[in-house]
Write a protein that holds these residues in place. Structure first.
Motif, PDB file in Angstrom:
ATOM      1  N   ARG A 137       1.824  -0.435  18.358  1.00 44.05           N
ATOM      2  CA  ARG A 137       3.350  -0.948  18.512  1.00 44.05           C
ATOM      3  C   ARG A 137       3.647  -2.109  17.967  1.00 44.05           C
ATOM      4  N   GLU A 177       7.200  -4.374  16.036  1.00 46.24           N
ATOM      5  CA  GLU A 177       8.657  -4.482  15.858  1.00 46.24           C
ATOM      6  C   GLU A 177       9.042  -5.256  15.122  1.00 46.24           C
ATOM      7  N   HIS A 222      11.860  -8.268  13.994  1.00 50.23           N
ATOM      8  CA  HIS A 222      12.867  -9.283  14.338  1.00 50.23           C
ATOM      9  C   HIS A 222      13.497 -10.237  13.329  1.00 50.23           C
ATOM     10  N   ASN A 225      10.649  -2.782   9.610  1.00 51.56           N
ATOM     11  CA  ASN A 225      12.025  -1.683   9.877  1.00 51.56           C
ATOM     12  C   ASN A 225      13.101  -2.314   9.205  1.00 51.56           C
TER      13      ASN A 225
END
Length: 306
Positions: free
Chosen positions: A3, A5, A7, A274
Motif C-alpha cells: 500500500r 499513497e 500526498h 498518483n
C-alpha cells in the motif's frame, strides 16, 4: 503490491509587489482575514533577519504556516537596472503529518487563504511544493534512486543512510551546504516517517521538493510535476536482503543508463505516484473562493469546508 499513497505535504505561495506600501497594505488585509476566520494565533518570529519579517500561525500550540515579508534586489529585464522588489511568502508545511486535527487545521487554513486570494483577484505564484509518496512499510524495505540525473549535481551513493534529528534518512542529492540546497531546482529524500512523527504504524516517506527555480522554469501543472517525479524510482522490496543485493548489482556498472536500469529490473519494484492527487490539489487552490455568506467553497463539490 504494498500500500502506498500520494500526498501534498508542503506548499508555498508568493505575492509580489512593486512598492513597500502595497506590500504592507496587503499584509494588513491578510492578517485581518486570518484573524476574522480564527485560523490561529499569528506570532511574530523574534529571530527574523534584518529587513525580513517572519510570522508563525499557531494552532493548538503547533505551527501550521509561516508568513514571510521582505524585499530582494533584482535586475530589471527591460532596463537592466537593479530594482527593489517586495514580496509576501505564505508557506504551509506539514499538510500530511498523520495528526488528524493538525492536518485538518492546515488544510482549512490553506483553502481559506487561497479562497481569499482568488476572490480578491490577488495574483500569486507557487514557489515551493513537496510531493510525497508514503509507503506503508518499514524504512529498510524501501529504496529511492534518481534514474535521470542532472549534470553538475552531486549525488549520494544509492541507499546511503544518514540521520536527521535521529530519523533514518536517505538524501538523494548531496548538497553539502544550505545555500546549495536552497538554490537547487529540486531535491529528494527518503525517510522514516513513523520515527519522525512517532506513529504507531510503519510509514516510509519519499519526498520530492520542487523549489522556486523549478516554478520559474515550469508551469504549475500536473504534467511538469509528474515529469519531475519520473526522474526518481521509489521501490519496495519484500526483504532487506533483496534490496541490498540490488544495490550491489547496481554498483557493478561504471555508468548506469536506462539499459542498465532495465537489466536490474528496477521497474518491477517501482511504486508510482498518483497524478490525480496532484491534479485535484491544483484545482482546489486555483478555484477555491469566498461565497456571499462568507463560506469557503470549491467549485464542483457540494460540500463546504467546515
Amino acid at each position: 503490491m504494498i500500500r502506498h499513497e500520494t500526498h501534498i505535504d508542503t506548499v508555498a505561495l508568493q505575492l509580489d509587489f512593486d512598492s513597500t506600501e502595497a506590500q504592507r497594505a496587503k499584509f494588513s488585509l491578510l492578517e485581518q482575514w486570518i484573524r476574522n476566520n480564527r485560523l490561529g494565533f499569528l506570532e511574530k518570529n523574534t529571530n527574523s533577519l534584518f529587513q525580513i519579517n517572519k510570522y508563525n500561525l499557531l494552532y493548538g500550540g503547533r505551527r501550521i504556516l509561516t508568513i514571510q515579508s521582505g524585499s530582494i534586489r533584482i535586475k530589471d529585464k527591460l532596463t537592466g537596472q537593479v530594482v527593489e522588489r517586495y514580496y509576501i511568502r505564505i508557506r504551509f508545511a506539514g499538510l500530511k503529518s498523520y495528526n488528524e486535527r493538525q492536518d485538518e487545521a492546515s488544510y482549512y487554513a490553506l483553502m481559506t487563504i487561497c479562497a481569499w486570494l482568488n476572490t480578491t483577484g490577488t495574483n500569486f505564484r507557487l514557489v515551493e511544493l513537496d510531493v510525497a509518496i508514503d509507503v506503508y512499510s518499514n524504512f529498510y524495505n524501501v529504496l529511492a534512486s534518481c534514474i535521470n540525473k542532472s549534470p553538475n549535481v552531486p549525488y549520494n551513493r544509492l541507499g546511503r543512510i544518514q540521520y536527521y534529528n535521529s530519523t533514518p534518512t536517505t538524501y538523494i542529492e548531496n548538497y553539502k551546504n544550505t545555500e546549495q540546497r536552497k538554490g537547487a531546482v529540486l531535491r529528494a529524500y527518503l525517510y522514516n516517517k513513523s520515527a519522525k512523527e512517532r506513529l504507531e504504524f510503519p510509514i516510509t516517506r519519499f519526498e520530492l521538493k520542487l523549489q522556486n527555480r523549478f516554478f520559474l522554469r515550469n508551469e504549475f501543472k500536473t504534467k511538469s510535476i509528474v515529469n519531475a517525479l519520473d526522474r526518481y524510482y521509489v521501490m519496495y522490496f519484500e526483504n532487506k536482503r533483496e534490496k541490498e543485493q540490488k544495490i550491489r548489482e547496481y554498483y557493478k556498472y561504471e555508468i548506469v543508463t536506462t539499459r542498465e536500469i532495465n537489466r536490474l529490473r528496477f521497474e518491477s519494484y517501482r511504486l508510482y505516484p498518483n497524478p490525480d492527487v496532484i491534479t485535484e490539489f491544483i484545482r482546489q487552490i486555483q478555484s477555491a473562493y469566498v461565497a456571499f455568506n462568507w463560506d469557503i467553497v470549491v467549485p464542483l463539490r457540494s460540500n463546504k469546508f467546515f
